[in-house]
Write a protein that holds these residues in place. Structure first.
Motif, PDB file in Angstrom:
ATOM      1  N   GLU A   1      51.836 -22.935  12.558  1.00  0.00           N
ATOM      2  CA  GLU A   1      52.558 -23.619  13.622  1.00  0.00           C
ATOM      3  C   GLU A   1      53.761 -24.362  13.054  1.00  0.00           C
ATOM      4  O   GLU A   1      53.775 -24.766  11.881  1.00  0.00           O
ATOM      5  N   VAL A   2      54.756 -24.571  13.893  1.00  0.00           N
ATOM      6  CA  VAL A   2      55.987 -25.247  13.492  1.00  0.00           C
ATOM      7  C   VAL A   2      56.286 -26.357  14.502  1.00  0.00           C
ATOM      8  O   VAL A   2      55.694 -26.419  15.584  1.00  0.00           O
ATOM      9  N   ASP A   3      57.216 -27.221  14.149  1.00  0.00           N
ATOM     10  CA  ASP A   3      57.651 -28.268  15.071  1.00  0.00           C
ATOM     11  C   ASP A   3      58.426 -27.647  16.227  1.00  0.00           C
ATOM     12  O   ASP A   3      59.328 -26.826  16.019  1.00  0.00           O
ATOM     13  N   VAL A   4      58.091 -28.055  17.435  1.00  0.00           N
ATOM     14  CA  VAL A   4      58.732 -27.528  18.636  1.00  0.00           C
ATOM     15  C   VAL A   4      59.572 -28.634  19.258  1.00  0.00           C
ATOM     16  O   VAL A   4      59.099 -29.773  19.404  1.00  0.00           O
ATOM     17  N   SER A   5      60.799 -28.314  19.611  1.00  0.00           N
ATOM     18  CA  SER A   5      61.695 -29.288  20.223  1.00  0.00           C
ATOM     19  C   SER A   5      62.476 -28.621  21.341  1.00  0.00           C
ATOM     20  O   SER A   5      62.533 -27.388  21.443  1.00  0.00           O
ATOM     21  N   LEU A   6      63.094 -29.445  22.167  1.00  0.00           N
ATOM     22  CA  LEU A   6      63.842 -28.981  23.331  1.00  0.00           C
ATOM     23  C   LEU A   6      65.218 -29.618  23.302  1.00  0.00           C
ATOM     24  O   LEU A   6      65.341 -30.834  23.070  1.00  0.00           O
ATOM     25  N   PRO A   7      66.286 -28.845  23.512  1.00  0.00           N
ATOM     26  CA  PRO A   7      67.629 -29.449  23.565  1.00  0.00           C
ATOM     27  C   PRO A   7      67.729 -30.473  24.682  1.00  0.00           C
ATOM     28  O   PRO A   7      67.223 -30.273  25.791  1.00  0.00           O
ATOM     29  N   LEU A   8      68.373 -31.590  24.402  1.00  0.00           N
ATOM     30  CA  LEU A   8      68.500 -32.628  25.408  1.00  0.00           C
ATOM     31  C   LEU A   8      69.312 -32.163  26.609  1.00  0.00           C
ATOM     32  O   LEU A   8      69.121 -32.674  27.720  1.00  0.00           O
ATOM     33  N   ALA A   9      70.189 -31.189  26.403  1.00  0.00           N
ATOM     34  CA  ALA A   9      70.975 -30.680  27.525  1.00  0.00           C
ATOM     35  C   ALA A   9      70.108 -29.971  28.551  1.00  0.00           C
ATOM     36  O   ALA A   9      70.496 -29.852  29.717  1.00  0.00           O
ATOM     37  N   GLU A  10      68.914 -29.506  28.148  1.00  0.00           N
ATOM     38  CA  GLU A  10      68.025 -28.815  29.072  1.00  0.00           C
ATOM     39  C   GLU A  10      67.204 -29.773  29.921  1.00  0.00           C
ATOM     40  O   GLU A  10      66.523 -29.345  30.854  1.00  0.00           O
ATOM     41  N   ARG A  11      67.257 -31.063  29.641  1.00  0.00           N
ATOM     42  CA  ARG A  11      66.439 -32.012  30.391  1.00  0.00           C
ATOM     43  C   ARG A  11      67.005 -32.329  31.768  1.00  0.00           C
ATOM     44  O   ARG A  11      66.374 -33.046  32.540  1.00  0.00           O
ATOM     45  N   VAL A  12      68.192 -31.828  32.044  1.00  0.00           N
ATOM     46  CA  VAL A  12      68.730 -32.048  33.388  1.00  0.00           C
ATOM     47  C   VAL A  12      67.917 -31.285  34.429  1.00  0.00           C
ATOM     48  O   VAL A  12      67.935 -31.632  35.616  1.00  0.00           O
ATOM     49  N   GLY A  13      67.220 -30.242  34.014  1.00  0.00           N
ATOM     50  CA  GLY A  13      66.334 -29.511  34.905  1.00  0.00           C
ATOM     51  C   GLY A  13      64.970 -30.183  34.990  1.00  0.00           C
ATOM     52  O   GLY A  13      64.663 -31.147  34.282  1.00  0.00           O
TER      53      GLY A  13
END
Length: 313
Positions: A178-190
């Motif tokens: 397993e690896v660290d999973v992250s989400l771009p902050l620009a995608e949080r508008v959804g």
């Protein structure tokens, strides 16, 4: 061998260990008694190196099988303190995970087959330890301490219970890397939807997100505004938000609004600021029903409040 093929079977005995034992014995004989294999000392040294190299390869394959079988039954401990939570200006840290592919579906399907049950379900010793803990809970003094030994949560205890986090270990165990999973902050508008049963970590995931949002700074070096609506009223989530706000030096910006605790709740004056005097009466009378026979009472309340507001102003 544990290689990447279209069809793989990882829930099986680690037969590679047999090859490792033979290679280790052959390497030992090649070094200590090369004459037993009809080899000269120089050729025996080279043969020992070759046997050790091949045994190392097979040992690596065996460790893959053993690690996979261990993770299917019990996940490795993963603990992160609040200070260790990474706060990025570009991404949102979610946790540990992996990209789901067809091979993971195949592996998960294998865990439910009867022939692989002994590799997935708890062992007989584990079930016996849990049964003894239940029966010895109300036993006399010498026997009651025995239950604490089997429930001792340390790595050296092979029978310690699973952590109370819920879920199925096999869902994570089918991918050991397993690896660290992250989400771009620009995608949080959804919008984001998190589904799960009770006590599987939905609120704890919210704590992880809120922790990063409270501590994150924008390009100008200022903290962001964080608003959390919690209809459930989780006390641990409230304490986590206060602790993180205090750690980030924002305790003076921390406000709690709760109608059930007016002594600690922040207050809002709905008529403290207005543009026209009639807005005061509209905001107050708007709480009354305006349908049917209630319309007359609403108009009376509006006129009465409007007169008082004009007199006060």
């Amino acid at each position: 061998m544990a290689q990447s093929h279209a069809i793989e079977v990882l829930l099986r005995p680690a037969v590679e260990l047999h090859t490792v034992a033979v290679c280790a014995a052959a390497a030992f004989l090649s070094l200590v008694a090369p004459w037993s294999l009809a080899l000269s000392p120089a050729i025996g040294l080279g043969s020992a190196v070759a046997f050790l190299a091949f045994g190392t390869i097979r040992l690596r394959d065996a460790l893959v099988i053993l690690r996979y079988r261990r993770n299917i039954r019990r996940l490795p401990r993963y603990v992160m303190t609040s200070r260790d939570v990474p706060v990025s200006q570009q991404r949102l840290f979610i946790g540990r995970g992996f990209r789901w592919e067809q091979r993971h579906t195949h592996r998960l399907t294998q865990t439910f087959r009867p022939e692989f049950r002994r590799y997935v379900e708890p062992t007989s010793a584990y079930l016996l330890a849990r049964r003894l803990e239940e029966r010895l809970e109300f036993a006399p003094f010498p026997l009651s301490k025995l239950a604490r030994l089997t429930a001792w949560d340390v790595p050296i205890n092979p029978l310690h219970p699973l952590p109370p986090v819920g879920g199925l270990p096999r869902l994570h165990g089918i991918e050991p890397n397993e690896v660290d999973v992250s989400l771009p902050l620009a995608e949080r508008v959804g919008h984001s939807l998190v589904l799960g049963a009770t006590r599987v970590g939905k609120t704890r995931l919210a704590e992880l997100f809120v922790t990063q949002d409270i501590r994150r700074r924008n390009a100008a070096g200022e903290h962001e505004v964080v608003i959390v609506f919690d209809p459930k009223g989780d006390a641990d989530l409230l304490k986590r938000m206060y602790v993180e706000a205090k750690r980030a030096g924002r305790e003076h910006e921390f406000y709690v609004f709760h109608l059930g605790w007016p002594d600690f709740s922040a207050r809002y004056n709905a008529v403290g600021r207005f543009g026209r005097i009639s807005e005061v009466a509209t905001r107050i009378a708007g709480q009354l029903s305006g349908g049917g026979n209630s319309a007359a009472f609403r108009e009376f309340a509006w006129r009465f409040v409007n007169i008082i507001a004009r007199a006060l102003v």
